[in-house]
Design a protein around this motif. Sequence first.
Motif, mmCIF file in Angstrom:
data_model
loop_
_atom_site.group_PDB
_atom_site.id
_atom_site.type_symbol
_atom_site.label_atom_id
_atom_site.label_comp_id
_atom_site.label_asym_id
_atom_site.label_seq_id
_atom_site.Cartn_x
_atom_site.Cartn_y
_atom_site.Cartn_z
ATOM 1 N N ALA A 1 0.824 -1.207 0.000
ATOM 2 C CA ALA A 1 0.000 0.000 0.000
ATOM 3 C C ALA A 1 0.859 1.258 0.000
ATOM 4 O O ALA A 1 0.505 2.268 -0.611
ATOM 5 C CB ALA A 1 -0.925 -0.002 1.218
ATOM 6 N N PHE A 2 1.987 1.201 0.678
ATOM 7 C CA PHE A 2 2.868 2.368 0.712
ATOM 8 C C PHE A 2 3.527 2.600 -0.648
ATOM 9 O O PHE A 2 3.657 3.743 -1.099
ATOM 10 C CB PHE A 2 3.955 2.186 1.779
ATOM 11 C CG PHE A 2 4.884 3.357 1.883
ATOM 12 C CD1 PHE A 2 4.504 4.503 2.572
ATOM 13 C CD2 PHE A 2 6.137 3.325 1.283
ATOM 14 C CE1 PHE A 2 5.359 5.598 2.652
ATOM 15 C CE2 PHE A 2 6.993 4.398 1.367
ATOM 16 C CZ PHE A 2 6.602 5.543 2.060
ATOM 17 N N ILE A 3 3.913 1.519 -1.326
ATOM 18 C CA ILE A 3 4.607 1.636 -2.606
ATOM 19 C C ILE A 3 3.673 2.153 -3.700
ATOM 20 O O ILE A 3 4.015 3.092 -4.434
ATOM 21 C CB ILE A 3 5.210 0.282 -3.015
ATOM 22 C CG1 ILE A 3 6.326 -0.115 -2.036
ATOM 23 C CG2 ILE A 3 5.758 0.342 -4.441
ATOM 24 C CD1 ILE A 3 6.874 -1.504 -2.268
ATOM 25 N N ARG A 4 2.504 1.544 -3.816
ATOM 26 C CA ARG A 4 1.573 1.952 -4.873
ATOM 27 C C ARG A 4 0.148 1.972 -4.327
ATOM 28 O O ARG A 4 -0.646 1.062 -4.593
ATOM 29 C CB ARG A 4 1.672 1.012 -6.075
ATOM 30 C CG ARG A 4 3.048 1.005 -6.714
ATOM 31 C CD ARG A 4 3.093 0.234 -8.008
ATOM 32 N NE ARG A 4 2.442 0.951 -9.095
ATOM 33 C CZ ARG A 4 2.459 0.542 -10.374
ATOM 34 N NH1 ARG A 4 3.082 -0.580 -10.693
ATOM 35 N NH2 ARG A 4 1.860 1.230 -11.309
ATOM 36 N N PRO A 5 -0.189 2.983 -3.543
ATOM 37 C CA PRO A 5 -1.519 3.027 -2.918
ATOM 38 C C PRO A 5 -2.658 3.086 -3.917
ATOM 39 O O PRO A 5 -3.770 2.653 -3.616
ATOM 40 C CB PRO A 5 -1.464 4.305 -2.071
ATOM 41 C CG PRO A 5 -0.393 5.140 -2.699
ATOM 42 C CD PRO A 5 0.627 4.153 -3.198
ATOM 43 N N GLN A 6 -2.385 3.582 -5.122
ATOM 44 C CA GLN A 6 -3.457 3.696 -6.108
ATOM 45 C C GLN A 6 -3.912 2.344 -6.632
ATOM 46 O O GLN A 6 -4.990 2.229 -7.207
ATOM 47 C CB GLN A 6 -3.015 4.575 -7.280
ATOM 48 C CG GLN A 6 -1.940 3.965 -8.168
ATOM 49 C CD GLN A 6 -0.537 4.208 -7.649
ATOM 50 O OE1 GLN A 6 -0.341 4.597 -6.507
ATOM 51 N NE2 GLN A 6 0.454 3.984 -8.513
ATOM 52 N N LEU A 7 -3.095 1.291 -6.434
ATOM 53 C CA LEU A 7 -3.464 -0.037 -6.912
ATOM 54 C C LEU A 7 -4.135 -0.884 -5.842
ATOM 55 O O LEU A 7 -4.824 -1.844 -6.149
ATOM 56 C CB LEU A 7 -2.226 -0.780 -7.429
ATOM 57 C CG LEU A 7 -1.642 -0.285 -8.746
ATOM 58 C CD1 LEU A 7 -0.459 -1.148 -9.149
ATOM 59 C CD2 LEU A 7 -2.692 -0.289 -9.842
ATOM 60 N N VAL A 8 -3.914 -0.561 -4.590
ATOM 61 C CA VAL A 8 -4.476 -1.346 -3.494
ATOM 62 C C VAL A 8 -5.956 -1.000 -3.342
ATOM 63 O O VAL A 8 -6.320 0.126 -3.027
ATOM 64 C CB VAL A 8 -3.743 -1.084 -2.169
ATOM 65 C CG1 VAL A 8 -4.411 -1.841 -1.031
ATOM 66 C CG2 VAL A 8 -2.279 -1.502 -2.301
ATOM 67 N N GLY A 9 -6.810 -1.970 -3.586
ATOM 68 C CA GLY A 9 -8.244 -1.757 -3.442
ATOM 69 C C GLY A 9 -8.886 -1.092 -4.630
ATOM 70 O O GLY A 9 -10.028 -0.678 -4.569
ATOM 71 N N ARG A 10 -8.142 -1.014 -5.766
ATOM 72 C CA ARG A 10 -8.690 -0.332 -6.922
ATOM 73 C C ARG A 10 -8.536 -1.182 -8.178
ATOM 74 O O ARG A 10 -8.092 -0.721 -9.207
ATOM 75 C CB ARG A 10 -7.997 1.015 -7.110
ATOM 76 C CG ARG A 10 -8.242 1.979 -5.967
ATOM 77 C CD ARG A 10 -7.257 3.140 -6.013
ATOM 78 N NE ARG A 10 -7.559 4.150 -5.008
ATOM 79 C CZ ARG A 10 -7.222 4.061 -3.744
ATOM 80 N NH1 ARG A 10 -6.603 2.996 -3.296
ATOM 81 N NH2 ARG A 10 -7.516 5.033 -2.889
ATOM 82 N N ASN A 11 -8.864 -2.435 -8.053
ATOM 83 C CA ASN A 11 -8.741 -3.345 -9.191
ATOM 84 C C ASN A 11 -10.116 -3.857 -9.596
ATOM 85 O O ASN A 11 -10.972 -4.100 -8.762
ATOM 86 C CB ASN A 11 -7.846 -4.534 -8.830
ATOM 87 C CG ASN A 11 -7.524 -5.396 -10.037
ATOM 88 O OD1 ASN A 11 -6.727 -5.028 -10.871
ATOM 89 N ND2 ASN A 11 -8.165 -6.562 -10.108
ATOM 90 N N VAL B 1 -9.188 -2.366 6.992
ATOM 91 C CA VAL B 1 -10.281 -1.597 6.383
ATOM 92 C C VAL B 1 -9.876 -0.172 6.016
ATOM 93 O O VAL B 1 -10.148 0.279 4.889
ATOM 94 C CB VAL B 1 -11.516 -1.599 7.308
ATOM 95 C CG1 VAL B 1 -12.632 -0.750 6.710
ATOM 96 C CG2 VAL B 1 -11.996 -3.039 7.535
ATOM 97 N N PRO B 2 -9.236 0.608 6.914
ATOM 98 C CA PRO B 2 -8.881 1.982 6.544
ATOM 99 C C PRO B 2 -7.969 2.098 5.334
ATOM 100 O O PRO B 2 -7.946 3.156 4.680
ATOM 101 C CB PRO B 2 -8.186 2.518 7.808
ATOM 102 C CG PRO B 2 -8.752 1.704 8.922
ATOM 103 C CD PRO B 2 -8.940 0.340 8.334
ATOM 104 N N LEU B 3 -7.215 1.051 5.004
ATOM 105 C CA LEU B 3 -6.331 1.103 3.844
ATOM 106 C C LEU B 3 -7.109 1.336 2.552
ATOM 107 O O LEU B 3 -6.570 1.870 1.581
ATOM 108 C CB LEU B 3 -5.530 -0.198 3.714
ATOM 109 C CG LEU B 3 -4.304 -0.366 4.613
ATOM 110 C CD1 LEU B 3 -3.690 -1.743 4.400
ATOM 111 C CD2 LEU B 3 -3.266 0.721 4.360
ATOM 112 N N PHE B 4 -8.379 0.913 2.531
ATOM 113 C CA PHE B 4 -9.171 0.997 1.319
ATOM 114 C C PHE B 4 -10.189 2.143 1.345
ATOM 115 O O PHE B 4 -11.033 2.234 0.457
ATOM 116 C CB PHE B 4 -9.921 -0.329 1.094
ATOM 117 C CG PHE B 4 -9.046 -1.544 1.191
ATOM 118 C CD1 PHE B 4 -7.834 -1.589 0.543
ATOM 119 C CD2 PHE B 4 -9.438 -2.644 1.940
ATOM 120 C CE1 PHE B 4 -7.017 -2.712 0.630
ATOM 121 C CE2 PHE B 4 -8.636 -3.767 2.030
ATOM 122 C CZ PHE B 4 -7.424 -3.800 1.371
ATOM 123 N N MET B 5 -10.099 3.014 2.342
ATOM 124 C CA MET B 5 -11.156 4.008 2.536
ATOM 125 C C MET B 5 -10.743 5.437 2.202
ATOM 126 O O MET B 5 -11.585 6.323 2.137
ATOM 127 C CB MET B 5 -11.651 3.957 3.991
ATOM 128 C CG MET B 5 -12.163 2.599 4.432
ATOM 129 S SD MET B 5 -13.535 1.992 3.432
ATOM 130 C CE MET B 5 -14.824 3.133 3.935
#
Length: 308
Positions: free
Chosen positions: A89-99, A276-280
């Motif tokens: 999530a730190f490296i590429r937060p835009q990809l985590v939870g957005r697939n 949960v907060p990682l995707f919010m």
Amino acid sequence: MIIEGILFLVGIVLLVKGADFFVGGGSGLAARFGVSAATVGFTVIAFGTSLPEFVVSVNAVAADDAGIALGNVLGSNIANIALVLALCAFIRPQLVGRNGDGHDSTLWETGLMLAATGVFVLFALRGTLDLLAGAGMLTAFAIILALLWRHGKGEEASGVESHGNRDVLLTIAGLAAVIIGAQFVVDGAVAIAGALGVPTLVIGLSIVAVGTSLPELATSLMAIVRGEGGISVGNILGSNIFNLLFVMGIGALIRPVPIGNLSNTLITAAFALAVVPLFMGGDRFTRAWSLLLIAAYAGYMALIFGIV
């Protein structure tokens, strides 16, 4: 020490290349069977990368050392979330939870992981994982697997093509390379640390405790690099479900597993909720939360080993 160093380097190469093959094959399987990449990551890839935990824990239970089995599963689940997922999530937060279909799919999978954690905690509250608990956890595992596969059917992975039987070969070869590479890295690092006079406490804290999570780490990071955020997240969440319900379910059928102090079980549940907060939020919030998770993991390790 030279041999150990060579094995360590060979292990790194196997981890990286094996993870690359594994993710490529998994993506192809997603397209081949008409399910999302996240679903394949949540099942085939997640279960494959959890084989080290399965082997270690089942062997430990069979040898009447249930403490190692339980500690391996709980510690691996915490590491998967607070180290592997947090780092991705730190490296590429835009990809985590957005697939795929976005947040809905990820939240669905997160909900299944939280449900699995809840089932495990409920059985753990009884004080011992016995035959009843084992049967109950395996039943819950089968239900979750069926729900996941049904939900993911028809959600084709965008931009991914199947290459026929080659996908199966890539997945199997990649999995074998990842598992062997992880073992080489752990064995080599332990030997090097011992030769350098590093205390066994430090070896256990920094190497052995994270060793069985190396396949998840390598596979998830490679998935992030390749732009397959669904596989990365699915691998971690699915691995945690596999560890809690399948690995410990099988273990409980072999021999009763005493829980002892519930604190580690409850801390595992707390880290599961912290997903949960990682995707919010947005990218900045996701990176900040991932750093907080990594710091919490470091603090937990320091606490249980009496460093602080």
